[in-house]
Design a protein around this motif. Sequence first.
Motif, PDB file in Angstrom:
ATOM      1  N   LEU A  22      95.950 -20.064 -71.445  1.00  0.00           N
ATOM      2  CA  LEU A  22      95.236 -20.686 -70.330  1.00  0.00           C
ATOM      3  C   LEU A  22      94.786 -22.101 -70.688  1.00  0.00           C
ATOM      4  CD1 LEU A  22      93.067 -17.654 -69.137  1.00  0.00           C
ATOM      5  CD2 LEU A  22      95.017 -18.677 -67.930  1.00  0.00           C
ATOM      6  N   GLY A  23      94.332 -22.294 -71.923  1.00  0.00           N
ATOM      7  CA  GLY A  23      93.926 -23.628 -72.369  1.00  0.00           C
ATOM      8  C   GLY A  23      95.096 -24.594 -72.360  1.00  0.00           C
ATOM      9  N   ALA A  24      96.250 -24.130 -72.835  1.00  0.00           N
ATOM     10  CA  ALA A  24      97.451 -24.972 -72.814  1.00  0.00           C
ATOM     11  C   ALA A  24      97.851 -25.293 -71.376  1.00  0.00           C
ATOM     12  CB  ALA A  24      98.591 -24.275 -73.545  1.00  0.00           C
ATOM     13  N   SER A  25      97.707 -24.330 -70.504  1.00  0.00           N
ATOM     14  CA  SER A  25      98.011 -24.556 -69.090  1.00  0.00           C
ATOM     15  C   SER A  25      97.089 -25.627 -68.507  1.00  0.00           C
ATOM     16  CB  SER A  25      97.859 -23.242 -68.311  1.00  0.00           C
ATOM     17  OG  SER A  25      97.994 -23.462 -66.937  1.00  0.00           O
ATOM     18  N   LEU A  26      95.828 -25.591 -68.876  1.00  0.00           N
ATOM     19  CA  LEU A  26      94.883 -26.597 -68.397  1.00  0.00           C
ATOM     20  C   LEU A  26      95.278 -27.997 -68.865  1.00  0.00           C
ATOM     21  CD1 LEU A  26      91.539 -24.694 -68.967  1.00  0.00           C
ATOM     22  CD2 LEU A  26      92.430 -25.486 -66.771  1.00  0.00           C
ATOM     23  N   VAL A  27      95.656 -28.105 -70.142  1.00  0.00           N
ATOM     24  CA  VAL A  27      95.980 -29.414 -70.701  1.00  0.00           C
ATOM     25  C   VAL A  27      97.340 -29.910 -70.220  1.00  0.00           C
ATOM     26  CG1 VAL A  27      96.456 -30.675 -72.834  1.00  0.00           C
ATOM     27  CG2 VAL A  27      94.518 -29.104 -72.716  1.00  0.00           C
ATOM     28  N   TYR A  28      98.365 -29.065 -70.320  1.00  0.00           N
ATOM     29  CA  TYR A  28      99.728 -29.534 -70.080  1.00  0.00           C
ATOM     30  C   TYR A  28     100.180 -29.448 -68.622  1.00  0.00           C
ATOM     31  CZ  TYR A  28     100.000 -29.747 -75.092  1.00  0.00           C
ATOM     32  OH  TYR A  28      99.772 -30.069 -76.393  1.00  0.00           O
ATOM     33  N   GLN A  29      99.523 -28.640 -67.815  1.00  0.00           N
ATOM     34  CA  GLN A  29      99.898 -28.577 -66.404  1.00  0.00           C
ATOM     35  C   GLN A  29      98.920 -29.315 -65.495  1.00  0.00           C
ATOM     36  OE1 GLN A  29     100.359 -24.328 -65.826  1.00  0.00           O
ATOM     37  NE2 GLN A  29     102.551 -24.461 -66.228  1.00  0.00           N
ATOM     38  N   GLN A  30      97.653 -29.401 -65.944  1.00  0.00           N
ATOM     39  CA  GLN A  30      96.657 -30.050 -65.094  1.00  0.00           C
ATOM     40  C   GLN A  30      96.009 -31.269 -65.754  1.00  0.00           C
ATOM     41  OE1 GLN A  30      94.161 -27.605 -62.564  1.00  0.00           O
ATOM     42  NE2 GLN A  30      95.004 -25.774 -63.551  1.00  0.00           N
ATOM     43  N   ALA A  31      96.441 -31.603 -66.959  1.00  0.00           N
ATOM     44  CA  ALA A  31      95.934 -32.772 -67.697  1.00  0.00           C
ATOM     45  C   ALA A  31      94.415 -32.733 -67.879  1.00  0.00           C
ATOM     46  CB  ALA A  31      96.372 -34.067 -67.028  1.00  0.00           C
ATOM     47  N   ALA A  32      93.878 -31.562 -68.150  1.00  0.00           N
ATOM     48  CA  ALA A  32      92.437 -31.406 -68.347  1.00  0.00           C
ATOM     49  C   ALA A  32      91.994 -32.187 -69.582  1.00  0.00           C
ATOM     50  CB  ALA A  32      92.085 -29.936 -68.510  1.00  0.00           C
ATOM     51  N   GLY A  33      91.072 -33.099 -69.385  1.00  0.00           N
ATOM     52  CA  GLY A  33      90.520 -33.869 -70.486  1.00  0.00           C
ATOM     53  C   GLY A  33      91.462 -34.899 -71.073  1.00  0.00           C
ATOM     54  N   VAL A  34      92.592 -35.114 -70.422  1.00  0.00           N
ATOM     55  CA  VAL A  34      93.588 -36.036 -70.950  1.00  0.00           C
ATOM     56  C   VAL A  34      93.415 -37.395 -70.282  1.00  0.00           C
ATOM     57  CG1 VAL A  34      96.073 -36.505 -71.110  1.00  0.00           C
ATOM     58  CG2 VAL A  34      95.227 -34.175 -71.390  1.00  0.00           C
ATOM     59  N   TYR A  35      93.419 -38.427 -71.102  1.00  0.00           N
ATOM     60  CA  TYR A  35      93.370 -39.780 -70.568  1.00  0.00           C
ATOM     61  C   TYR A  35      94.771 -40.146 -70.089  1.00  0.00           C
ATOM     62  CZ  TYR A  35      93.187 -44.824 -70.325  1.00  0.00           C
ATOM     63  OH  TYR A  35      93.282 -46.111 -69.889  1.00  0.00           O
ATOM     64  N   ILE A  36      94.871 -40.585 -68.854  1.00  0.00           N
ATOM     65  CA  ILE A  36      96.159 -40.968 -68.293  1.00  0.00           C
ATOM     66  C   ILE A  36      96.161 -42.488 -68.140  1.00  0.00           C
ATOM     67  CG2 ILE A  36      97.743 -40.724 -66.351  1.00  0.00           C
ATOM     68  CD1 ILE A  36      96.454 -37.932 -65.902  1.00  0.00           C
ATOM     69  N   PRO A  37      97.003 -43.176 -68.915  1.00  0.00           N
ATOM     70  CA  PRO A  37      97.017 -44.637 -68.855  1.00  0.00           C
ATOM     71  C   PRO A  37      97.629 -45.151 -67.551  1.00  0.00           C
ATOM     72  CG  PRO A  37      98.724 -43.844 -70.335  1.00  0.00           C
ATOM     73  CD  PRO A  37      97.942 -42.642 -69.883  1.00  0.00           C
ATOM     74  N   ALA A  38      97.419 -46.421 -67.318  1.00  0.00           N
ATOM     75  CA  ALA A  38      98.012 -47.064 -66.151  1.00  0.00           C
ATOM     76  C   ALA A  38      99.533 -46.993 -66.264  1.00  0.00           C
ATOM     77  CB  ALA A  38      97.562 -48.515 -66.069  1.00  0.00           C
ATOM     78  N   GLU A  39     100.201 -47.073 -65.132  1.00  0.00           N
ATOM     79  CA  GLU A  39     101.661 -46.943 -65.116  1.00  0.00           C
ATOM     80  C   GLU A  39     102.345 -47.972 -66.009  1.00  0.00           C
ATOM     81  OE1 GLU A  39     105.119 -47.012 -61.785  1.00  0.00           O
ATOM     82  OE2 GLU A  39     103.271 -45.957 -61.275  1.00  0.00           O
ATOM     83  N   ASP A  40     101.796 -49.180 -66.079  1.00  0.00           N
ATOM     84  CA  ASP A  40     102.403 -50.218 -66.921  1.00  0.00           C
ATOM     85  C   ASP A  40     101.812 -50.260 -68.331  1.00  0.00           C
ATOM     86  OD1 ASP A  40      99.900 -51.214 -66.400  1.00  0.00           O
ATOM     87  OD2 ASP A  40     100.591 -53.176 -65.696  1.00  0.00           O
ATOM     88  N   CYS A  41     100.907 -49.331 -68.661  1.00  0.00           N
ATOM     89  CA  CYS A  41     100.271 -49.239 -69.989  1.00  0.00           C
ATOM     90  C   CYS A  41      99.571 -50.542 -70.373  1.00  0.00           C
ATOM     91  CB  CYS A  41     101.276 -48.832 -71.062  1.00  0.00           C
ATOM     92  SG  CYS A  41     101.974 -47.210 -70.817  1.00  0.00           S
ATOM     93  N   SER A  42      99.057 -51.242 -69.388  1.00  0.00           N
ATOM     94  CA  SER A  42      98.442 -52.551 -69.625  1.00  0.00           C
ATOM     95  C   SER A  42      97.234 -52.488 -70.561  1.00  0.00           C
ATOM     96  CB  SER A  42      98.048 -53.194 -68.298  1.00  0.00           C
ATOM     97  OG  SER A  42      97.156 -52.354 -67.596  1.00  0.00           O
TER      98      SER A  42
END
Length: 162
Positions: free
Chosen positions: A138-158
């Motif tokens: 369930l924890g892996a599902s949260l991280v890898y399917q819903q990006a829980a607690g994951v920083y998502i950079p801008a599309e251009d990685c600026s």
Amino acid sequence: MNEIPEFWRTEVFHPLSVHFPIVLLLMASLFKLIGLWSSKITWTHGGRVLLVLGVIGIWISVYTGDLADGIVSRELCDPTVLKDHENFAYIASWIFTGALLIELLKDYIHSLKKKITNILIVLALLAGSGVLAYVGHLGASLVYQQAAGVYIPAEDCSEFND
């Protein structure tokens, strides 16, 4: 630039604290299982030490998970997965805690009943390991399917360009 460093984000403490108790508790289960058939006391005493450390660690993980909950739950598409992760983590924690209490109290049981008690402890540890595996899923599902607690950079990685 008043942003706190990545390491000190509260939701980061949970993944930092969760992996040691997983290994400790699974190894405790293995040691105690081997201890049922081995005459070497190393397996049973080693299993006890691993179980004590694992139970301390799993409760730290529950605490850090509670800290992360308020931050992570706001960003999830399906918060029921987080709730299941939390509920099953509590179940696993109590199973391992119960096994530890029986382990610590078994020294006061007569020798004939010790073998039965050891089997009950191993069964509890195996059940706890199964629940723990599901919690991890369930924890892996949260991280890898819903990006829980994951920083998502801008599309251009600026933000990574100097």
